[in-house]
Design a protein around this motif. Structure first.
Motif, PDB file in Angstrom:
ATOM      1  N   LEU A 193      75.365   1.618  72.980  1.00  0.00           N
ATOM      2  CA  LEU A 193      74.855   2.130  71.867  1.00  0.00           C
ATOM      3  C   LEU A 193      74.635   1.304  70.685  1.00  0.00           C
ATOM      4  O   LEU A 193      73.866   1.149  69.506  1.00  0.00           O
ATOM      5  CB  LEU A 193      75.455   3.412  71.252  1.00  0.00           C
ATOM      6  N   SER A 194      75.650   0.332  70.682  1.00  0.00           N
ATOM      7  CA  SER A 194      75.637  -0.759  69.707  1.00  0.00           C
ATOM      8  C   SER A 194      74.487  -1.677  69.908  1.00  0.00           C
ATOM      9  O   SER A 194      73.949  -2.082  69.004  1.00  0.00           O
ATOM     10  CB  SER A 194      77.108  -1.505  69.545  1.00  0.00           C
ATOM     11  N   VAL A 195      74.262  -1.946  71.197  1.00  0.00           N
ATOM     12  CA  VAL A 195      73.201  -2.910  71.409  1.00  0.00           C
ATOM     13  C   VAL A 195      71.818  -2.190  71.192  1.00  0.00           C
ATOM     14  O   VAL A 195      70.945  -2.848  70.619  1.00  0.00           O
ATOM     15  CB  VAL A 195      73.314  -3.267  73.025  1.00  0.00           C
ATOM     16  N   SER A 197      81.260   3.272  70.258  1.00  0.00           N
ATOM     17  CA  SER A 197      80.187   4.206  70.334  1.00  0.00           C
ATOM     18  C   SER A 197      79.912   5.144  69.021  1.00  0.00           C
ATOM     19  O   SER A 197      78.815   5.214  68.509  1.00  0.00           O
ATOM     20  CB  SER A 197      80.065   5.244  71.403  1.00  0.00           C
ATOM     21  N   TRP A 198      80.884   5.556  68.433  1.00  0.00           N
ATOM     22  CA  TRP A 198      81.106   6.352  67.328  1.00  0.00           C
ATOM     23  C   TRP A 198      80.867   5.572  66.053  1.00  0.00           C
ATOM     24  O   TRP A 198      80.021   6.081  64.986  1.00  0.00           O
ATOM     25  CB  TRP A 198      82.254   7.196  67.212  1.00  0.00           C
ATOM     26  N   ALA A 236      78.858   2.918  66.252  1.00  0.00           N
ATOM     27  CA  ALA A 236      77.332   2.886  66.201  1.00  0.00           C
ATOM     28  C   ALA A 236      76.558   4.147  65.812  1.00  0.00           C
ATOM     29  O   ALA A 236      75.388   3.989  64.940  1.00  0.00           O
ATOM     30  CB  ALA A 236      77.049   2.356  67.487  1.00  0.00           C
ATOM     31  N   LEU A 237      76.846   5.089  66.093  1.00  0.00           N
ATOM     32  CA  LEU A 237      76.454   6.417  65.717  1.00  0.00           C
ATOM     33  C   LEU A 237      76.226   6.412  64.223  1.00  0.00           C
ATOM     34  O   LEU A 237      75.318   7.008  63.564  1.00  0.00           O
ATOM     35  CB  LEU A 237      76.885   7.537  66.504  1.00  0.00           C
ATOM     36  N   MET A 238      77.757   6.332  63.479  1.00  0.00           N
ATOM     37  CA  MET A 238      77.698   6.287  62.264  1.00  0.00           C
ATOM     38  C   MET A 238      76.895   5.342  61.391  1.00  0.00           C
ATOM     39  O   MET A 238      76.252   5.749  60.359  1.00  0.00           O
ATOM     40  CB  MET A 238      79.278   6.172  61.772  1.00  0.00           C
ATOM     41  N   ALA A 239      76.871   4.102  61.859  1.00  0.00           N
ATOM     42  CA  ALA A 239      76.175   3.000  61.511  1.00  0.00           C
ATOM     43  C   ALA A 239      74.484   3.504  61.336  1.00  0.00           C
ATOM     44  O   ALA A 239      73.700   3.246  60.523  1.00  0.00           O
ATOM     45  CB  ALA A 239      76.349   1.766  61.992  1.00  0.00           C
ATOM     46  N   ALA A 240      74.050   4.050  62.550  1.00  0.00           N
ATOM     47  CA  ALA A 240      72.632   4.346  62.762  1.00  0.00           C
ATOM     48  C   ALA A 240      72.187   5.406  61.588  1.00  0.00           C
ATOM     49  O   ALA A 240      71.047   5.310  60.911  1.00  0.00           O
ATOM     50  CB  ALA A 240      72.421   4.970  63.904  1.00  0.00           C
ATOM     51  N   ALA A 241      72.959   6.266  61.325  1.00  0.00           N
ATOM     52  CA  ALA A 241      72.714   7.360  60.578  1.00  0.00           C
ATOM     53  C   ALA A 241      72.715   6.657  58.922  1.00  0.00           C
ATOM     54  O   ALA A 241      71.691   6.990  57.964  1.00  0.00           O
ATOM     55  CB  ALA A 241      73.761   8.498  60.508  1.00  0.00           C
ATOM     56  N   HIS A 242      73.745   6.066  58.635  1.00  0.00           N
ATOM     57  CA  HIS A 242      73.672   5.242  57.437  1.00  0.00           C
ATOM     58  C   HIS A 242      72.451   4.424  57.164  1.00  0.00           C
ATOM     59  O   HIS A 242      72.276   4.528  56.051  1.00  0.00           O
ATOM     60  CB  HIS A 242      75.180   4.562  57.565  1.00  0.00           C
ATOM     61  N   HIS A 243      72.011   3.690  57.981  1.00  0.00           N
ATOM     62  CA  HIS A 243      71.127   2.759  57.603  1.00  0.00           C
ATOM     63  C   HIS A 243      69.611   3.541  58.021  1.00  0.00           C
ATOM     64  O   HIS A 243      68.526   2.758  57.728  1.00  0.00           O
ATOM     65  CB  HIS A 243      71.292   1.398  58.526  1.00  0.00           C
ATOM     66  N   GLY A 244      69.650   4.582  58.435  1.00  0.00           N
ATOM     67  CA  GLY A 244      68.399   5.356  58.430  1.00  0.00           C
ATOM     68  C   GLY A 244      67.536   4.793  59.531  1.00  0.00           C
ATOM     69  O   GLY A 244      66.279   4.876  59.372  1.00  0.00           O
ATOM     70  N   ILE A 245      67.936   4.719  60.860  1.00  0.00           N
ATOM     71  CA  ILE A 245      67.183   4.243  62.046  1.00  0.00           C
ATOM     72  C   ILE A 245      66.510   5.232  62.547  1.00  0.00           C
ATOM     73  O   ILE A 245      67.338   5.897  63.669  1.00  0.00           O
ATOM     74  CB  ILE A 245      68.234   3.245  62.999  1.00  0.00           C
ATOM     75  N   GLY A 246      65.269   5.445  62.196  1.00  0.00           N
ATOM     76  CA  GLY A 246      64.555   6.685  62.784  1.00  0.00           C
ATOM     77  C   GLY A 246      64.152   6.512  64.305  1.00  0.00           C
ATOM     78  O   GLY A 246      63.707   7.172  64.777  1.00  0.00           O
TER      79      GLY A 246
END
Length: 269
Positions: free
Chosen positions: A120-122, A153-154, A156-166
């Motif tokens: 998930l990080s990749v 993994s968590w 990465a999940l948190m960072a994706a939401a923070h940066h708005g990676i749609g």
């Protein structure tokens, strides 16, 4: 709503057959998780994503649960990246078809994976890079519950939401069974969908073995500007009665009689 084409649906028995024959020929591999994930990969790679044509214009597929690579190899034959005859070399000395995805060796493999928790990080890093260059390419990550037992993994999940990676969709192959026993006993993840939603992800649960329902779930989360997650409820060893929900089929080969019985059950005998 786009649904899985009847042609793609009809290919599922052949895809399962490829998995079973590969693992039989190698006398090694991971049949349970490969059979639980193949329906998900078929919908993503044959219907929802862009995985043919110019490699530079294809979406990204990160198979975080890299031990299920027989399912990915089966798909790469379907997409024309591999010749079916090469599948017999899976896990043999000198083969391009390793026991985990290796982008340096195997045509069509975009990301090398294997260590649970890193995928998930990749995928997030790739999605952030594609957004930076405004490519319009989508990143699909397919993870197992074992990936979610890892703290990375968590993050990465948190960072994706923070940066708005749609342009990132994570699919969890939630088959409920690990190599060591039921997920709920090893380390419970439920309520998984609620947890993902609380991390800022557009989240839907779906039957992973119902292509239309699963495809609709992918459409729903992709229509949301947030990163999307689908918790796909699946069965380990799906389609083969003596493998379904049996821990020992996480990792083992098939003998000749088991292969014959399994192929008969999936309609490939």
């Amino acid at each position: 709503m786009t649904v899985l084409s009847s042609e793609a649906s009809a290919r599922l028995p052949a895809l399962r057959g490829r998995i079973l024959r590969m693992i039989h020929d190698a006398q090694a591999g991971h049949p349970g998780g490969s059979l639980s994930v193949i329906d998900l990969l078929a919908v993503i790679m044959l219907d929802k994503g862009r995985f043919t044509g110019d490699p530079d214009l294809r979406d990204w597929l990160v198979l975080a649960k890299g031990h299920a690579v027989p399912a990915l190899y089966a798909m790469l034959v379907e997409l024309g990246d591999l010749d079916e005859s090469e599948l017999a070399s899976y896990r043999h000395l000198g083969s391009r078809l390793q026991g985990h995805p290796d982008r340096r060796k195997t045509p069509g493999v975009q990301v090398s994976t294997g260590h649970l928790g890193q995928g998930l990080s990749v995928a997030l890093g790739i999605a952030m890079g594609e957004r930076r260059r405004d490519s319009g390419l989508h990143v699909w990550a397919v993870a197992g519950e074992g990936d979610l037992h890892e703290g990375q993994s968590w993050e990465a999940l948190m960072a994706a939401a923070h940066h708005g990676i749609g342009d990132l969709t994570v699919v969890v192959d939630a088959n409920g069974l690990t190599q060591h026993g039921p997920v709920g006993r090893i380390m419970g993840l439920e309520p998984l969908a609620a947890k993902l939603e609380s991390f800022g992800w557009a989240t839907v649960e779906a039957d992973g073995h119902d292509p239309i329902a699963f495809g609709a779930a992918l459409d729903e989360v992709r229509a949301d500007p947030r990163p999307g997650a689908v918790v796909a409820r699946t069965v380990k060893g799906h389609g083969v009665s003596f493998m379904e929900n049996v821990r020992e089929w996480h990792s083992r080969g098939l003998d000749d009689d088991e292969l014959r019985r399994a192929l008969d059950e999936i309609g490939e005998g």
